[in-house]
Design a protein around this motif. Structure first.
Motif, short mmCIF file in Angstrom:
data_model
loop_
_atom_site.label_atom_id
_atom_site.label_comp_id
_atom_site.label_asym_id
_atom_site.label_seq_id
_atom_site.Cartn_x
_atom_site.Cartn_y
_atom_site.Cartn_z
N LYS A 2 68.84 2.41 -56.96
CA LYS A 2 70.06 2.12 -55.58
C LYS A 2 71.34 0.76 -56.42
O LYS A 2 71.91 0.79 -55.77
CB LYS A 2 68.76 1.77 -55.46
N LYS A 3 71.02 0.33 -57.79
CA LYS A 3 72.42 -0.11 -58.37
C LYS A 3 73.19 0.43 -58.52
O LYS A 3 74.35 0.25 -58.00
CB LYS A 3 70.99 -1.05 -59.54
N VAL A 4 73.30 1.22 -58.56
CA VAL A 4 74.24 2.58 -58.97
C VAL A 4 75.25 2.71 -57.63
O VAL A 4 76.40 3.14 -57.22
CB VAL A 4 74.14 3.99 -59.61
N LYS A 6 75.21 0.50 -55.02
CA LYS A 6 75.29 -0.48 -54.55
C LYS A 6 77.17 -0.52 -54.44
O LYS A 6 77.87 -1.28 -53.35
CB LYS A 6 74.76 -1.65 -55.12
N ARG A 7 77.99 0.23 -55.32
CA ARG A 7 78.77 -0.03 -55.18
C ARG A 7 79.81 0.31 -54.16
O ARG A 7 80.90 -0.31 -53.67
CB ARG A 7 79.38 0.44 -56.47
#
Length: 175
Positions: A2-4, A6-7
């Motif tokens: 999910k952090k990847v 997020k961009r």
């Protein structure tokens, strides 16, 4: 993961010349409208069955439909905040151009490529095999990388139709 992803998200802010209560009332009214059997053939680009209201938050889960398979996929989260006057509402939101189906698709494609590569190399190992593998390892991830950008542009259009519906409602109530 999910952090990847997020961009790919996009934030927005819109000011509407209606009170929060009027905005929530309009969305609730449209959501509760009785749709007839052939309602799916309507020309309205916003499907209010996808809209959920929780307090002062509006969430829209957009999925492709049978008659509109290219409408994008993802979520639109909006929070309603009071404006300078009581007759103004500031809508702050975020467009999330992916969902769990996209993450599942990433896993399937990577799994396929990982299992397919040694199988192909075990069968043949010529220059054409390596060209085909390089092509597959380039094209599939490239398509997966470009999908959220396409979904984001489609969800941006969906958001604009939703906001235009709010503004059109304001014009109808003035008349």
């Amino acid at each position: 993961m999910k952090k990847v992803l997020k961009r790919y998200d996009e934030s927005f802010s819109v000011e509407v010349s209606q009170s929060k209560a009027k905005v929530i009332e309009f969305v609730s009214k449209e959501k509760n409208k009785k749709r007839d059997f052939f309602g799916f053939l309507s020309s309205n680009p916003v499907d209010f069955n996808e809209v959920t209201i929780t307090g002062e938050n509006i969430n829209i889960d957009v999925l492709p439909k049978m008659l509109n398979p290219y409408r994008g996929m993802g979520k639109i989260h909006m929070s309603l905040q009071s404006g300078v006057s009581t007759s103004e509402t500031i809508i702050k939101g975020e467009i999330i151009p992916y969902n769990c189906l996209y993450i599942f698709l990433i896993c399937i494609v990577i799994g396929f490529l990982v299992l397919w590569t040694p199988l192909v190399i075990a069968m043949t190992s010529g220059i054409n095999t390596f060209i085909m593998l390089a092509f597959a390892w380039t094209i599939f991830p490239l398509v997966l990388h470009l999908m959220p950008f396409w979904n984001r542009s489609r969800l941006r259009e969906y958001k604009e139709f939703f906001i235009a519906g709010l503004i059109e409602n304001k014009k109808k109530t003035i008349r």
